[in-house]
Design an enzyme around this catalytic site. Sequence first.
Site, PDB file in Angstrom:
ATOM      1  N   ASN A  76       0.795  -1.225   0.000  1.00 24.83           N
ATOM      2  CA  ASN A  76       0.000   0.000   0.000  1.00 24.83           C
ATOM      3  C   ASN A  76       0.827   1.274   0.000  1.00 24.83           C
ATOM      4  OD1 ASN A  76      -1.601  -2.050   2.204  1.00 24.83           O
ATOM      5  ND2 ASN A  76      -2.570  -1.559   0.270  1.00 24.83           N
ATOM      6  N   VAL A  84       1.137   6.984   0.177  1.00 24.36           N
ATOM      7  CA  VAL A  84       0.503   5.958   0.997  1.00 24.36           C
ATOM      8  C   VAL A  84      -0.961   5.801   0.605  1.00 24.36           C
ATOM      9  CG1 VAL A  84      -0.166   5.386   3.364  1.00 24.36           C
ATOM     10  CG2 VAL A  84       2.039   6.461   2.928  1.00 24.36           C
ATOM     11  N   CYS A  85      -1.403   4.567   0.484  1.00 30.41           N
ATOM     12  CA  CYS A  85      -2.815   4.273   0.252  1.00 30.41           C
ATOM     13  C   CYS A  85      -3.400   3.811   1.586  1.00 30.41           C
ATOM     14  CB  CYS A  85      -2.963   3.182  -0.798  1.00 30.41           C
ATOM     15  SG  CYS A  85      -4.678   2.766  -1.142  1.00 30.41           S
ATOM     16  N   LEU A  86      -4.066   4.717   2.264  1.00 32.20           N
ATOM     17  CA  LEU A  86      -4.616   4.416   3.577  1.00 32.20           C
ATOM     18  C   LEU A  86      -5.966   5.114   3.686  1.00 32.20           C
ATOM     19  CD1 LEU A  86      -4.004   3.091   6.338  1.00 32.20           C
ATOM     20  CD2 LEU A  86      -2.884   5.204   7.011  1.00 32.20           C
TER      21      LEU A  86
END
Length: 184
Positions: A76, A84-86
């Site tokens: 991620n 960041v993929c959050l």
Amino acid sequence: MSSPSKRREMDLMKLMMSDYKVEMINDGMQEFYVHFHGPAESPYHGGVWKIRVELPDAYPYKSPSIGFINKIYHPNVDEMSGSVCLDVINQTWSPMFDLVNVFEVFLPQLLLYPNPSDPLNGEAAALMMRDRAAYELRVKEFCQKYAKPEDVGAAGPEEKSSDEELSEAEYDSADDAVAGPVDP
């Protein structure tokens, strides 16, 4: 808190008073680096990352922008940009959250519980789903190669200014190397 700027100031001071090393990028309080340690009981344990944080003008009503400066192997996190993929940062952010939440809860959770079904790094996601032991070994290799404590102390690409001025000594020594004799 009456204004976003006061809240930004308060959250930043709270982060600085916690156990995180914070380096300001400019004179303002909107861009800075935070040294982040990988969580214990994870393959990231022992790694230290420099995280770039940018606070938008509308913070805390709009989420901060978070990115890893030194490389990390994670499904991620984009390997090239460090973004960041959050979900909690990108979609479900709330003004109830603060910067300490990002570093004490959100990022540790991201590293402890990667989501390979929503990857920014497809190779890491595929390896994690196919062979968890090989994935964890690759994570540890990246930690040893890119996330040693001395790696975060080194100047990142954004810290070098293209318009740095020469010190007086460097300036004087540059004059010594004349291209040839001066024409009379």
